[in-house]
Design a protein around this motif. Sequence first.
Motif, PDB file in Angstrom:
ATOM      1  N   MET A   1     -26.854   8.758  21.357  1.00  0.00           N
ATOM      2  CA  MET A   1     -27.357   7.943  20.020  1.00  0.00           C
ATOM      3  C   MET A   1     -26.445   7.066  19.627  1.00  0.00           C
ATOM      4  N   SER A   2     -27.177   5.708  19.296  1.00  0.00           N
ATOM      5  CA  SER A   2     -26.225   4.604  18.795  1.00  0.00           C
ATOM      6  C   SER A   2     -26.872   4.161  17.565  1.00  0.00           C
ATOM      7  N   LEU A   3     -26.138   4.029  16.469  1.00  0.00           N
ATOM      8  CA  LEU A   3     -26.359   3.740  15.090  1.00  0.00           C
ATOM      9  C   LEU A   3     -26.600   2.241  15.155  1.00  0.00           C
ATOM     10  N   PRO A   4     -27.838   1.542  14.695  1.00  0.00           N
ATOM     11  CA  PRO A   4     -27.848   0.286  14.756  1.00  0.00           C
ATOM     12  C   PRO A   4     -27.355  -0.600  13.634  1.00  0.00           C
ATOM     13  N   ASP A   5     -26.749   0.298  12.550  1.00  0.00           N
ATOM     14  CA  ASP A   5     -26.474  -0.210  11.312  1.00  0.00           C
ATOM     15  C   ASP A   5     -24.883  -0.276  10.958  1.00  0.00           C
ATOM     16  N   LEU A   6     -24.400  -0.473  12.138  1.00  0.00           N
ATOM     17  CA  LEU A   6     -22.831  -0.175  12.121  1.00  0.00           C
ATOM     18  C   LEU A   6     -22.227  -1.728  11.771  1.00  0.00           C
ATOM     19  N   LYS A   7     -21.198  -1.515  10.736  1.00  0.00           N
ATOM     20  CA  LYS A   7     -20.655  -2.818  10.463  1.00  0.00           C
ATOM     21  C   LYS A   7     -19.462  -2.978  11.413  1.00  0.00           C
ATOM     22  N   TYR A   8     -18.703  -1.698  11.632  1.00  0.00           N
ATOM     23  CA  TYR A   8     -17.414  -1.615  12.378  1.00  0.00           C
ATOM     24  C   TYR A   8     -17.899  -0.611  13.768  1.00  0.00           C
ATOM     25  N   ARG A   9     -17.746  -1.388  14.929  1.00  0.00           N
ATOM     26  CA  ARG A   9     -18.362  -0.677  16.134  1.00  0.00           C
ATOM     27  C   ARG A   9     -16.977   0.010  17.086  1.00  0.00           C
ATOM     28  N   ARG A  10     -15.864  -0.553  16.559  1.00  0.00           N
ATOM     29  CA  ARG A  10     -14.513  -0.028  17.360  1.00  0.00           C
ATOM     30  C   ARG A  10     -13.686   0.165  16.172  1.00  0.00           C
ATOM     31  N   ALA A  11     -13.001   1.345  16.083  1.00  0.00           N
ATOM     32  CA  ALA A  11     -12.127   1.668  14.766  1.00  0.00           C
ATOM     33  C   ALA A  11     -10.905   2.566  15.421  1.00  0.00           C
ATOM     34  N   VAL A  12      -9.954   2.522  14.626  1.00  0.00           N
ATOM     35  CA  VAL A  12      -8.621   3.388  14.725  1.00  0.00           C
ATOM     36  C   VAL A  12      -8.774   4.136  13.698  1.00  0.00           C
ATOM     37  N   VAL A  13      -8.699   5.397  13.726  1.00  0.00           N
ATOM     38  CA  VAL A  13      -8.669   6.363  12.510  1.00  0.00           C
ATOM     39  C   VAL A  13      -7.205   6.840  12.472  1.00  0.00           C
ATOM     40  N   LYS A  14      -6.297   6.516  11.399  1.00  0.00           N
ATOM     41  CA  LYS A  14      -4.998   7.189  11.147  1.00  0.00           C
ATOM     42  C   LYS A  14      -5.056   8.507  10.374  1.00  0.00           C
ATOM     43  N   LEU A  15      -4.821   9.600  11.139  1.00  0.00           N
ATOM     44  CA  LEU A  15      -4.749  10.820  10.325  1.00  0.00           C
ATOM     45  C   LEU A  15      -3.299  11.262  10.101  1.00  0.00           C
ATOM     46  N   SER A  16      -2.984  11.557   8.590  1.00  0.00           N
ATOM     47  CA  SER A  16      -1.682  12.043   8.435  1.00  0.00           C
ATOM     48  C   SER A  16      -1.487  13.555   9.132  1.00  0.00           C
ATOM     49  N   GLY A  17      -0.125  13.902   9.379  1.00  0.00           N
ATOM     50  CA  GLY A  17       0.153  15.137   9.667  1.00  0.00           C
ATOM     51  C   GLY A  17      -0.240  16.102   8.903  1.00  0.00           C
TER      52      GLY A  17
END
Length: 239
Positions: A1-17
């Motif tokens: 499944m690919s969402l058509p309404d994405l504003k950002y298609r490539r992302a990095v998520v920073k999770l704190s420890g």
Amino acid sequence: MSLPDLKYRRAVVKLSGESLAGQRGFGIDPPVIEELTREIRKVHRGGVRLGLVVGGGNIVRGTVASERGMDRVNADYMGMLATVINAMALQDMLERSGVETRVMSAIRMEALAEPYIRRRALRHIEKGRVVIFAGGTGNPYFSTDTAAVLRAIEMEADVILKATRVDGVYTADPETDPSADLIEEISYLEVMTRELGVMDSAAISLCKDNGLPIVVLNIKRPGAILAALQGERIGTLVE
Ligand code: UDP
């Protein structure tokens, strides 16, 4: 499944420890990681190309250890190793939920993680694997926020999402000051001059110099990551 309404298609998520630690504030709490995993899986299923950078503050923080008498560089390496432990915990849960992942470490330890090589990381991301970047930048005196920004730029990400315990950036600390207001949008420069503590200054200036937008959001809100990637007004946008 690919969402058509994405504003950002490539992302990095920073999770704190800390986001892996749950109520206790330290160590690793598997049910908390499981919840995180569900959110990441949703986004991944939506067709977003994802990289994750995880901190190590739930195990070791270099500055704290050095204040207690440990050599700073040694303490920082311990912090970087802590991020590898967290990355492996995340990998375990993500793979169990059917998301293909690779852990890539800035510090070589081939028995458990691939060494970080930019071109290989890009290839994993293009193939739809979630890459978990471990070991920070591989250098002492840096933070995993800076590592996250660096990897996001290297991966040609459209945005960096900074997952926190509060809804975004506030005018004061919302956990202690009830009059604190949520800021919906702010410039890099204002974040720096008002010392709002979104990320450390090295990370913010790297974003500014490279035009990488940051969305600060509450990881505890179900659907927040996906909403941010769809361009909904959520959390705080730093641009
Ligand atoms: N660290 C480092 N270089 C890096 C990234 C991290 O020396 O490039 C060390 C530093 O001591 C830091 C610790 O690893 O305190 C854990 O990372 P951080 O504090 O950024 O984790 P978080 O606050 O996101 O959990």
